[in-house]
Scaffold this motif. Structure first.
Motif, PDB file in Angstrom:
ATOM      1  N   ARG A   1       0.850  -1.180   0.000  1.00 35.39           N
ATOM      2  CA  ARG A   1       0.000   0.000   0.000  1.00 35.39           C
ATOM      3  C   ARG A   1       0.886   1.230   0.000  1.00 35.39           C
ATOM      4  NH1 ARG A   1      -4.758  -0.942   4.216  1.00 35.39           N
ATOM      5  NH2 ARG A   1      -5.212   1.123   3.492  1.00 35.39           N
ATOM      6  N   PRO A   2       0.397   2.302  -0.577  1.00 33.73           N
ATOM      7  CA  PRO A   2       1.191   3.521  -0.543  1.00 33.73           C
ATOM      8  C   PRO A   2       1.286   4.030   0.888  1.00 33.73           C
ATOM      9  CG  PRO A   2      -0.986   3.963  -1.437  1.00 33.73           C
ATOM     10  CD  PRO A   2      -0.869   2.474  -1.257  1.00 33.73           C
ATOM     11  N   HIS A   3       2.395   4.625   1.219  1.00 38.75           N
ATOM     12  CA  HIS A   3       2.569   5.212   2.538  1.00 38.75           C
ATOM     13  C   HIS A   3       1.783   6.517   2.573  1.00 38.75           C
ATOM     14  CE1 HIS A   3       4.450   6.047   6.339  1.00 38.75           C
ATOM     15  NE2 HIS A   3       4.773   7.247   5.913  1.00 38.75           N
ATOM     16  N   LEU A   4       0.796   6.574   3.449  1.00 45.75           N
ATOM     17  CA  LEU A   4      -0.062   7.755   3.544  1.00 45.75           C
ATOM     18  C   LEU A   4       0.580   8.748   4.502  1.00 45.75           C
ATOM     19  CD1 LEU A   4      -3.452   5.858   3.886  1.00 45.75           C
ATOM     20  CD2 LEU A   4      -2.510   6.897   1.826  1.00 45.75           C
ATOM     21  N   THR A   5       0.855   9.941   4.004  1.00 47.02           N
ATOM     22  CA  THR A   5       1.493  10.951   4.853  1.00 47.02           C
ATOM     23  C   THR A   5       0.506  12.000   5.308  1.00 47.02           C
ATOM     24  OG1 THR A   5       2.154  12.181   2.893  1.00 47.02           O
ATOM     25  CG2 THR A   5       3.767  10.640   3.818  1.00 47.02           C
ATOM     26  N   ASN A   6      -0.620  12.127   4.640  1.00 46.07           N
ATOM     27  CA  ASN A   6      -1.642  13.089   5.008  1.00 46.07           C
ATOM     28  C   ASN A   6      -2.536  12.447   6.063  1.00 46.07           C
ATOM     29  OD1 ASN A   6      -4.476  14.076   4.764  1.00 46.07           O
ATOM     30  ND2 ASN A   6      -3.517  15.567   3.398  1.00 46.07           N
ATOM     31  N   ALA A   7      -2.690  13.104   7.216  1.00 41.43           N
ATOM     32  CA  ALA A   7      -3.461  12.537   8.321  1.00 41.43           C
ATOM     33  C   ALA A   7      -4.906  12.247   7.913  1.00 41.43           C
ATOM     34  CB  ALA A   7      -3.406  13.471   9.524  1.00 41.43           C
ATOM     35  N   SER A   8      -5.521  13.140   7.157  1.00 38.90           N
ATOM     36  CA  SER A   8      -6.899  12.914   6.714  1.00 38.90           C
ATOM     37  C   SER A   8      -6.997  11.687   5.816  1.00 38.90           C
ATOM     38  CB  SER A   8      -7.425  14.139   5.960  1.00 38.90           C
ATOM     39  OG  SER A   8      -7.541  15.228   6.827  1.00 38.90           O
ATOM     40  N   ALA A   9      -6.001  11.482   4.974  1.00 40.58           N
ATOM     41  CA  ALA A   9      -6.001  10.310   4.095  1.00 40.58           C
ATOM     42  C   ALA A   9      -5.907   9.023   4.901  1.00 40.58           C
ATOM     43  CB  ALA A   9      -4.853  10.405   3.089  1.00 40.58           C
ATOM     44  N   VAL A  10      -5.148   9.043   5.990  1.00 38.59           N
ATOM     45  CA  VAL A  10      -5.032   7.861   6.849  1.00 38.59           C
ATOM     46  C   VAL A  10      -6.393   7.532   7.466  1.00 38.59           C
ATOM     47  CG1 VAL A  10      -3.994   6.939   8.967  1.00 38.59           C
ATOM     48  CG2 VAL A  10      -2.579   8.205   7.326  1.00 38.59           C
ATOM     49  N   ILE A  11      -7.074   8.543   7.986  1.00 37.85           N
ATOM     50  CA  ILE A  11      -8.389   8.325   8.605  1.00 37.85           C
ATOM     51  C   ILE A  11      -9.375   7.813   7.557  1.00 37.85           C
ATOM     52  CG2 ILE A  11     -10.302   9.397   9.869  1.00 37.85           C
ATOM     53  CD1 ILE A  11      -7.511   9.227  11.348  1.00 37.85           C
ATOM     54  N   SER A  12      -9.387   8.436   6.390  1.00 39.44           N
ATOM     55  CA  SER A  12     -10.296   8.011   5.316  1.00 39.44           C
ATOM     56  C   SER A  12     -10.027   6.567   4.923  1.00 39.44           C
ATOM     57  CB  SER A  12     -10.143   8.919   4.094  1.00 39.44           C
ATOM     58  OG  SER A  12     -10.562  10.216   4.399  1.00 39.44           O
ATOM     59  N   GLN A  13      -8.765   6.198   4.761  1.00 38.09           N
ATOM     60  CA  GLN A  13      -8.418   4.834   4.358  1.00 38.09           C
ATOM     61  C   GLN A  13      -8.780   3.831   5.447  1.00 38.09           C
ATOM     62  OE1 GLN A  13      -7.246   3.816   1.213  1.00 38.09           O
ATOM     63  NE2 GLN A  13      -7.983   1.907   2.112  1.00 38.09           N
ATOM     64  N   TYR A  14      -8.548   4.196   6.687  1.00 35.60           N
ATOM     65  CA  TYR A  14      -8.877   3.324   7.823  1.00 35.60           C
ATOM     66  C   TYR A  14     -10.364   2.946   7.799  1.00 35.60           C
ATOM     67  CZ  TYR A  14      -9.705   2.045  12.728  1.00 35.60           C
ATOM     68  OH  TYR A  14     -10.089   1.415  13.880  1.00 35.60           O
ATOM     69  N   TYR A  15     -11.220   3.936   7.659  1.00 39.26           N
ATOM     70  CA  TYR A  15     -12.655   3.641   7.659  1.00 39.26           C
ATOM     71  C   TYR A  15     -13.114   2.988   6.356  1.00 39.26           C
ATOM     72  CZ  TYR A  15     -13.107   5.620  12.238  1.00 39.26           C
ATOM     73  OH  TYR A  15     -12.981   5.847  13.585  1.00 39.26           O
ATOM     74  N   GLN A  16     -12.434   3.248   5.265  1.00 42.33           N
ATOM     75  CA  GLN A  16     -12.759   2.552   4.024  1.00 42.33           C
ATOM     76  C   GLN A  16     -12.414   1.074   4.151  1.00 42.33           C
ATOM     77  OE1 GLN A  16     -14.407   3.857   1.229  1.00 42.33           O
ATOM     78  NE2 GLN A  16     -14.607   1.653   0.931  1.00 42.33           N
ATOM     79  N   ASP A  17     -11.269   0.780   4.780  1.00 41.74           N
ATOM     80  CA  ASP A  17     -10.892  -0.620   5.004  1.00 41.74           C
ATOM     81  C   ASP A  17     -11.929  -1.333   5.860  1.00 41.74           C
ATOM     82  OD1 ASP A  17      -8.566  -0.361   3.505  1.00 41.74           O
ATOM     83  OD2 ASP A  17      -7.275  -0.066   5.259  1.00 41.74           O
ATOM     84  N   ILE A  18     -12.440  -0.658   6.880  1.00 44.47           N
ATOM     85  CA  ILE A  18     -13.463  -1.269   7.734  1.00 44.47           C
ATOM     86  C   ILE A  18     -14.744  -1.491   6.933  1.00 44.47           C
ATOM     87  CG2 ILE A  18     -14.966  -0.893   9.733  1.00 44.47           C
ATOM     88  CD1 ILE A  18     -12.505   0.529  11.035  1.00 44.47           C
ATOM     89  N   THR A  19     -15.156  -0.499   6.155  1.00 44.34           N
ATOM     90  CA  THR A  19     -16.347  -0.648   5.314  1.00 44.34           C
ATOM     91  C   THR A  19     -16.190  -1.813   4.340  1.00 44.34           C
ATOM     92  OG1 THR A  19     -17.004   1.657   5.515  1.00 44.34           O
ATOM     93  CG2 THR A  19     -17.778   0.498   3.556  1.00 44.34           C
ATOM     94  N   ASP A  20     -14.971  -1.992   3.812  1.00 46.35           N
ATOM     95  CA  ASP A  20     -14.691  -3.082   2.871  1.00 46.35           C
ATOM     96  C   ASP A  20     -14.477  -4.418   3.576  1.00 46.35           C
ATOM     97  OD1 ASP A  20     -14.815  -1.186   0.856  1.00 46.35           O
ATOM     98  OD2 ASP A  20     -12.632  -0.991   0.666  1.00 46.35           O
ATOM     99  N   HIS A  21     -14.591  -4.447   4.901  1.00 49.98           N
ATOM    100  CA  HIS A  21     -14.337  -5.635   5.714  1.00 49.98           C
ATOM    101  C   HIS A  21     -12.907  -6.130   5.563  1.00 49.98           C
ATOM    102  CE1 HIS A  21     -18.590  -5.709   6.602  1.00 49.98           C
ATOM    103  NE2 HIS A  21     -18.820  -5.625   5.309  1.00 49.98           N
ATOM    104  N   ASN A  22     -12.012  -5.213   5.235  1.00 53.55           N
ATOM    105  CA  ASN A  22     -10.593  -5.528   5.150  1.00 53.55           C
ATOM    106  C   ASN A  22      -9.984  -5.171   6.509  1.00 53.55           C
ATOM    107  OD1 ASN A  22      -7.955  -5.992   4.479  1.00 53.55           O
ATOM    108  ND2 ASN A  22      -7.951  -4.679   2.661  1.00 53.55           N
TER     109      ASN A  22
END
Length: 146
Positions: free
Chosen positions: A46-67
């Protein structure tokens, strides 16, 4: 199934009454049941996320995707406050999560409001402050608001 007939044997004209059976037993196989613990790292790079908002967005997207393993690796392990299995079980009735508002406070702090639609159609609202360090969640303070 393929059956090999030696060349010296002539085929017969009778119709077989049962399917052919192998002359040797198939090797026994043992099913390996994976543990529910997450892998040490996500399966795909996965790309290294340096933007804090992008990390939060990806975290919840992973949960939504059941990943869940990816969300755990993205810092869920730092903010769960429980074991991986219990953390995953906590999302058992969550259908999806939508971020409403994200506000950044400096390079590493984020405030977010999120909406968690449950499998029964109800909606739960949460607000939280997150700290991101080195591209992963380092800490969080989240509360349910409804």
């Amino acid at each position: 199934m393929t059956r090999t007939v030696p060349a010296s044997v002539s085929p017969t004209s009778t119709t077989p009454t049962a399917s052919p059976t192998p002359t040797t037993a198939a090797p026994a196989t043992t099913a390996v049941v994976p543990k529910t613990a997450p892998p040490a790292a996500p399966a795909a790079p996965r790309p290294h996320l340096t933007n804090a908002s992008a990390v939060i967005s990806q975290y919840y997207q992973d949960i939504t995707d059941h990943n869940y393993a990816a969300a755990w690796a993205l810092g869920g392990s730092n903010i769960a406050g429980t074991t991986y299995d219990r953390w995953v079980a906590g999302f058992g009735t969550t259908q999806n999560i939508t971020l409403g508002t994200i506000s950044e406070f400096g390079a590493s702090r984020v405030h977010a409001i999120l909406y968690a639609t449950q499998t029964d159609g109800t909606l739960k609202t949460y607000a939280g402050d997150y700290t991101v360090a080195n591209g992963i969640l380092a800490g969080a303070s989240i509360r349910q608001t409804n």
